[in-house]
Design a protein around this motif. Structure first.
Motif, PDB file in Angstrom:
ATOM      1  N   PHE A 185       0.811  -1.217   0.000  1.00 30.77           N
ATOM      2  CA  PHE A 185       0.000   0.000   0.000  1.00 30.77           C
ATOM      3  C   PHE A 185       0.847   1.271   0.000  1.00 30.77           C
ATOM      4  CE2 PHE A 185      -2.932  -3.150   2.023  1.00 30.77           C
ATOM      5  CZ  PHE A 185      -3.742  -3.296   0.910  1.00 30.77           C
ATOM      6  N   LEU A 186       2.178   1.094  -0.036  1.00 28.71           N
ATOM      7  CA  LEU A 186       3.052   2.262  -0.155  1.00 28.71           C
ATOM      8  C   LEU A 186       3.600   2.377  -1.566  1.00 28.71           C
ATOM      9  CD1 LEU A 186       4.938   1.741   3.219  1.00 28.71           C
ATOM     10  CD2 LEU A 186       3.452   3.680   2.678  1.00 28.71           C
ATOM     11  N   GLU A 187       3.276   1.376  -2.388  1.00 32.64           N
ATOM     12  CA  GLU A 187       3.801   1.388  -3.756  1.00 32.64           C
ATOM     13  C   GLU A 187       2.964   2.332  -4.628  1.00 32.64           C
ATOM     14  OE1 GLU A 187       6.421  -0.148  -4.692  1.00 32.64           O
ATOM     15  OE2 GLU A 187       6.739  -1.561  -3.036  1.00 32.64           O
ATOM     16  N   GLU A 188       3.677   3.043  -5.462  1.00 33.10           N
ATOM     17  CA  GLU A 188       3.007   4.014  -6.319  1.00 33.10           C
ATOM     18  C   GLU A 188       1.939   3.374  -7.220  1.00 33.10           C
ATOM     19  OE1 GLU A 188       5.762   6.541  -8.511  1.00 33.10           O
ATOM     20  OE2 GLU A 188       4.293   6.536 -10.147  1.00 33.10           O
ATOM     21  N   TYR A 189       2.302   2.277  -7.886  1.00 35.06           N
ATOM     22  CA  TYR A 189       1.353   1.662  -8.836  1.00 35.06           C
ATOM     23  C   TYR A 189       0.112   1.169  -8.115  1.00 35.06           C
ATOM     24  CZ  TYR A 189       2.549  -2.959  -7.126  1.00 35.06           C
ATOM     25  OH  TYR A 189       2.694  -4.050  -6.322  1.00 35.06           O
ATOM     26  N   GLN A 190       0.340   0.651  -6.891  1.00 37.93           N
ATOM     27  CA  GLN A 190      -0.786   0.103  -6.128  1.00 37.93           C
ATOM     28  C   GLN A 190      -1.772   1.215  -5.754  1.00 37.93           C
ATOM     29  OE1 GLN A 190      -1.926  -2.610  -5.718  1.00 37.93           O
ATOM     30  NE2 GLN A 190      -2.670  -3.104  -3.678  1.00 37.93           N
ATOM     31  N   ILE A 191      -1.238   2.322  -5.281  1.00 38.67           N
ATOM     32  CA  ILE A 191      -2.097   3.442  -4.894  1.00 38.67           C
ATOM     33  C   ILE A 191      -2.833   3.978  -6.121  1.00 38.67           C
ATOM     34  CG2 ILE A 191      -2.111   5.788  -3.970  1.00 38.67           C
ATOM     35  CD1 ILE A 191       0.206   4.927  -2.168  1.00 38.67           C
ATOM     36  N   ARG A 192      -2.089   4.135  -7.185  1.00 42.93           N
ATOM     37  CA  ARG A 192      -2.694   4.591  -8.438  1.00 42.93           C
ATOM     38  C   ARG A 192      -3.872   3.708  -8.840  1.00 42.93           C
ATOM     39  NH1 ARG A 192      -0.955   7.790 -12.610  1.00 42.93           N
ATOM     40  NH2 ARG A 192       1.171   8.526 -12.377  1.00 42.93           N
ATOM     41  N   SER A 193      -3.660   2.392  -8.766  1.00 47.18           N
ATOM     42  CA  SER A 193      -4.727   1.511  -9.247  1.00 47.18           C
ATOM     43  C   SER A 193      -5.903   1.498  -8.266  1.00 47.18           C
ATOM     44  CB  SER A 193      -4.189   0.114  -9.560  1.00 47.18           C
ATOM     45  OG  SER A 193      -4.159  -0.657  -8.400  1.00 47.18           O
ATOM     46  N   LEU A 194      -5.637   1.648  -6.984  1.00 48.54           N
ATOM     47  CA  LEU A 194      -6.745   1.712  -6.022  1.00 48.54           C
ATOM     48  C   LEU A 194      -7.584   2.970  -6.214  1.00 48.54           C
ATOM     49  CD1 LEU A 194      -5.188   0.398  -2.677  1.00 48.54           C
ATOM     50  CD2 LEU A 194      -6.670  -0.793  -4.306  1.00 48.54           C
ATOM     51  N   ILE A 195      -6.927   4.058  -6.516  1.00 44.64           N
ATOM     52  CA  ILE A 195      -7.659   5.310  -6.733  1.00 44.64           C
ATOM     53  C   ILE A 195      -8.532   5.187  -7.984  1.00 44.64           C
ATOM     54  CG2 ILE A 195      -7.423   7.785  -7.253  1.00 44.64           C
ATOM     55  CD1 ILE A 195      -6.468   7.206  -4.459  1.00 44.64           C
ATOM     56  N   ARG A 196      -7.947   4.616  -9.024  1.00 41.85           N
ATOM     57  CA  ARG A 196      -8.697   4.405 -10.267  1.00 41.85           C
ATOM     58  C   ARG A 196      -9.941   3.560 -10.020  1.00 41.85           C
ATOM     59  NH1 ARG A 196      -5.835   5.678 -14.932  1.00 41.85           N
ATOM     60  NH2 ARG A 196      -6.153   7.913 -14.729  1.00 41.85           N
ATOM     61  N   LYS A 197      -9.703   2.521  -9.229  1.00 36.66           N
ATOM     62  CA  LYS A 197     -10.755   1.541  -9.004  1.00 36.66           C
ATOM     63  C   LYS A 197     -11.883   2.091  -8.141  1.00 36.66           C
ATOM     64  CE  LYS A 197     -11.045  -3.239  -7.314  1.00 36.66           C
ATOM     65  NZ  LYS A 197     -10.194  -4.285  -6.738  1.00 36.66           N
ATOM     66  N   TYR A 198     -11.512   2.754  -7.064  1.00 38.41           N
ATOM     67  CA  TYR A 198     -12.542   3.122  -6.090  1.00 38.41           C
ATOM     68  C   TYR A 198     -12.862   4.613  -6.014  1.00 38.41           C
ATOM     69  CZ  TYR A 198     -11.845  -1.539  -4.053  1.00 38.41           C
ATOM     70  OH  TYR A 198     -11.771  -2.884  -3.842  1.00 38.41           O
ATOM     71  N   SER A 199     -11.928   5.454  -6.382  1.00 40.47           N
ATOM     72  CA  SER A 199     -12.130   6.869  -6.062  1.00 40.47           C
ATOM     73  C   SER A 199     -12.004   7.793  -7.262  1.00 40.47           C
ATOM     74  CB  SER A 199     -11.127   7.304  -4.982  1.00 40.47           C
ATOM     75  OG  SER A 199     -11.103   6.392  -3.920  1.00 40.47           O
ATOM     76  N   ASP A 200     -12.113   7.212  -8.438  1.00 38.14           N
ATOM     77  CA  ASP A 200     -11.879   8.004  -9.641  1.00 38.14           C
ATOM     78  C   ASP A 200     -12.807   9.214  -9.761  1.00 38.14           C
ATOM     79  OD1 ASP A 200     -10.384   8.206 -12.147  1.00 38.14           O
ATOM     80  OD2 ASP A 200     -12.388   8.051 -13.030  1.00 38.14           O
TER      81      ASP A 200
END
Ligand code: ADP
Length: 629
Positions: A185-200
């Motif tokens: 959860f500190l990785e850039e790609y992971q955060i990016r994809s979570l934001i896309r998925k849930y908070s876009d």
């Protein structure tokens, strides 16, 4: 500093949640970001009327910071912030409203996504963090506060400093284990994809420093060298889903927006996306849920749609946007034609709002109608959950809303053995049939076997079987549908006799007058009237309520308002052609005692058939035994 305990209920819930195997941990970020966005909504709303806020729409943002070395993830916002009291109140108790429901479900031990369902919110972060610190300053206050907790043990609050109003949620992630790699959860790609998925769709930019690469300056074109650098980037597209084009939104996106926004883990039955341009322009995204919230049929349930004005949320449950009979619909409405600094009170008298409400009502009705016509299976699911609300809508305010509701109703057809609408009933009426017949009772199976229903069915006439409290109020309110009057098959004259038959019946009554008077006397005030009937088919007797009343109403009143309960007059109908009645007639001449026993037995049978409890079961059993000797 002394630790304060979470409120008792919260602690249990927190333990449960942290150890829950049901949830997907990744949703913690969505919850924290959604809180930040709500907090900004509040300050943005204040800023509309309060110049001192000093921020423009574009200044609002959510910022994510990663510190991989110390395993710290921070989400900051420049929203409304929290006072010390807010902190105690909001972060000292978990999901106040949802907790009850949550526990009920846990007890049923259902394997469900608890957080996804109830939005336990902030506490979701404890699934991934060992310590959470919240630094916050409320808009308009001087002091800032620091709240710290490492989970179920409790929390501390101390004073601190913060420049501007807003909140930082600082999460120290748990140590990685064999199974769980929290450091992801500190990785850039992971955060990016979570934001896309849930908070876009979050309407404020969610910003984070991300690594980029560029060609080194001055290097040759044919052998370019690259260097990486960090730069602030916005991770979300910020376009709310309702602002997008219908054709660009996938079913999955509609669904996941619904689940997140309205805390319902069930797939909605219908999605209604409206893009209206005209006298008033607006966008609306509405859903017909598959399940009723646990408090739906209570006054705690808050209906209404969420109202936005040019992307700024101005009201959470705007009840004026939805008529009461469609209160099950959830959704959002966004219009740029609503003045932004309109007060919430003034909205009530707002002309534009009234136009939107009227259009939405039409739209919902037409969607439900189309569902009824083309997607019957889902419509019946919907109707099973919310049909009662539509019936209430039909009868409320003396039928003022019947045009919106009556065609959406379904009732059980004795002939078709399925749910049908009033229109379907009338369209299928037999040659010569004048009335819409219905029979109220507790169960459709038992109603279907009642003599009057059998008689009507034998004639080829359908009967609507009413088994819900509110059903009977529908014919009483509507009086007619499509110019056909309603007829209670159990208490009203079925209107089946010809003049000739009527004369014959009167003759028969005269002939059997002695018996009728006898039975009436022997039943000693239990019945209002004893009469003959040729509607009883193969049955000897039937008990019907006095005109305009029903036994269901009697039971309903007894259950709900015992102090106003009344006894509905009973009318005993005898079938002169039945052997049992003939036997009673014969006994009357030869053995009046026996005739009296028969009268009591037949009355008890009639009570049972009418779904009433036996007035005197001991006497009934005695009589049956006597008969068997
Ligand atoms: P919910 O968001 O469902 O109400 P939460 O547990 O997520 O439940 O949050 C509880 C409350 O704490 C929120 O309703 C809000 O009042 C307050 N809160 C949480 N995060 C923030 C924030 N970033 N800024 C201001 N208030 C917040």
């Amino acid at each position: 500093m002394e630790k304060q305990q979470f409120k008792a209920e919260s602690k249990r819930l927190l333990d449960l949640m942290i150890n829950s195997i049901y949830t997907h941990q990744e949703i913690f970020l969505r919850e924290i970001i959604s809180n930040a966005s709500d907090a900004i909504d509040k300050l943005a709303y204040t800023a509309l009327t309060d110049e001192k806020v000093g921020l423009n729409r574009d200044d609002f943002a959510i910022t994510i910071t990663r510190d991989q070395e110390h395993r710290v993830l921070t989400v900051s916002d420049n929203g409304i912030g929290m006072s010390r009291e807010d902190l105690e109140e909001n972060l000292g108790t978990i999901c106040k409203s949802g907790s009850l429901n949550f526990k009920q479900n846990m007890e049923k031990n259902e394997d469900i996504d608890i957080i996804g369902q109830f939005g336990v919110g902030f506490y979701a972060a404890f699934m991934v963090a060992s310590t959470i610190t919240v630094v916050t300053k409320k808009y308009g206050e001087d002091k800032a506060w620091k709240w710290t907790s490492d989970g179920a043990e409790g929390y501390t609050i101390e004073e601190t400093t913060r420049d501007m109003a807003g909140t930082d949620v600082i999460m120290t992630l748990k140590e990685d284990t064999e199974e769980e790699k929290y450091s992801e959860f500190l990785e850039e790609y992971q955060i990016r994809s979570l934001i896309r998925k849930y908070s876009d769709y979050i309407r404020y930019p969610i910003r984070m420093e991300v690594s980029k690469s560029r060609k080194k300056e001055g290097c040759p074109e044919d052998a370019p060298e690259y260097e990486s650098y960090m730069e602030m980037d916005t991770l979300n597209s910020m376009v709310p889903i309702w602002q997008r084009n219908k054709k660009d939104v996938t079913d999955e996106e509609y669904e996941s927006f619904y689940r997140e926004k309205f805390y319902d883990y069930n797939k909605p039955l219908r999605t209604i996306h409206v893009n209206a341009e005209g006298a008033v322009s607006y966008k609306a995204l509405m859903y017909v849920p598959a399940k009723a919230p646990f408090d739906f049929y209570t006054k705690d349930y808050k209906g209404g749609l969420q109202l936005y004005s040019s992307g700024v949320m101005i009201m959470d449950n705007c009840e004026d946007l939805l008529p009461d009979y469609f209160r099950f619909v959830r959704g959002v409405v966004d219009s740029q034609d609503l003045s932004l600094n309109i007060s919430r009170e003034m909205l009530q008298h707002n002309r534009q709002l009234a136009i939107i409400a009227r259009n939405l009502e039409k739209k919902i009705k037409s969607e439900l109608t189309s569902m009824q016509e083309n997607d019957r299976e889902n419509y019946e699911k919907f109707y099973g959950v919310f049909g009662r609300q539509l019936k209430y809508g039909t009868v409320s305010d003396y039928g003022a809303h019947k045009d919106s509701c009556q065609d959406l109703l379904l009732f059980w057809s004795a002939k078709e053995n399925k749910l049908i609408s009033l229109k379907e009933y009338v369209d299928a009426m037999a040659e010569g049939q004048e009335k819409i017949y219905y029979a109220p009772g507790e169960s459709t199976e038992r109603l279907a076997k009642l003599p009057q229903v059998e008689t009507l069915l034998a004639k080829g006439y359908d009967v609507l079987l009413f088994n819900e409290d509110v059903d009977e109020f529908v014919p009483q309110t509507l009086v007619t549908y499509s110019e056909k009057s309603f007829c209670n098959a159990l208490s009203d004259d079925l209107g089946l006799q010809s003049e000739e038959e009527k004369a014959k019946a009167a003759e028969k009554t005269e002939e059997m007058k002695g018996l009728l008077t006898f039975v009436s006397e022997k039943l000693d005030g239990k019945v209002k009237e004893v009469k003959l009937s040729d509607n009883l088919g193969s049955h000897p007797v039937s008990l019907s309520p006095e005109a305009g009343m029903s036994f269901e109403m009697e039971k309903y009143m007894k259950r709900t308002n015992p102090e106003f309960a009344y006894a509905v007059g009973r009318i005993l109908e005898l079938n002169p052609e039945h052997e049992a009645v003939k036997a009673m007639q014969e006994a009357l001449a030869s053995d009046p005692e026996k005739a009296e026993d028969y009268a009591k037995l037949l009355y008890a049978q009639a009570e049972l058939m009418a779904d009433l409890t036996l007035e005197d079961p001991v006497e009934y059993t005695r009589l049956v035994c006597k008969l068997m000797k």
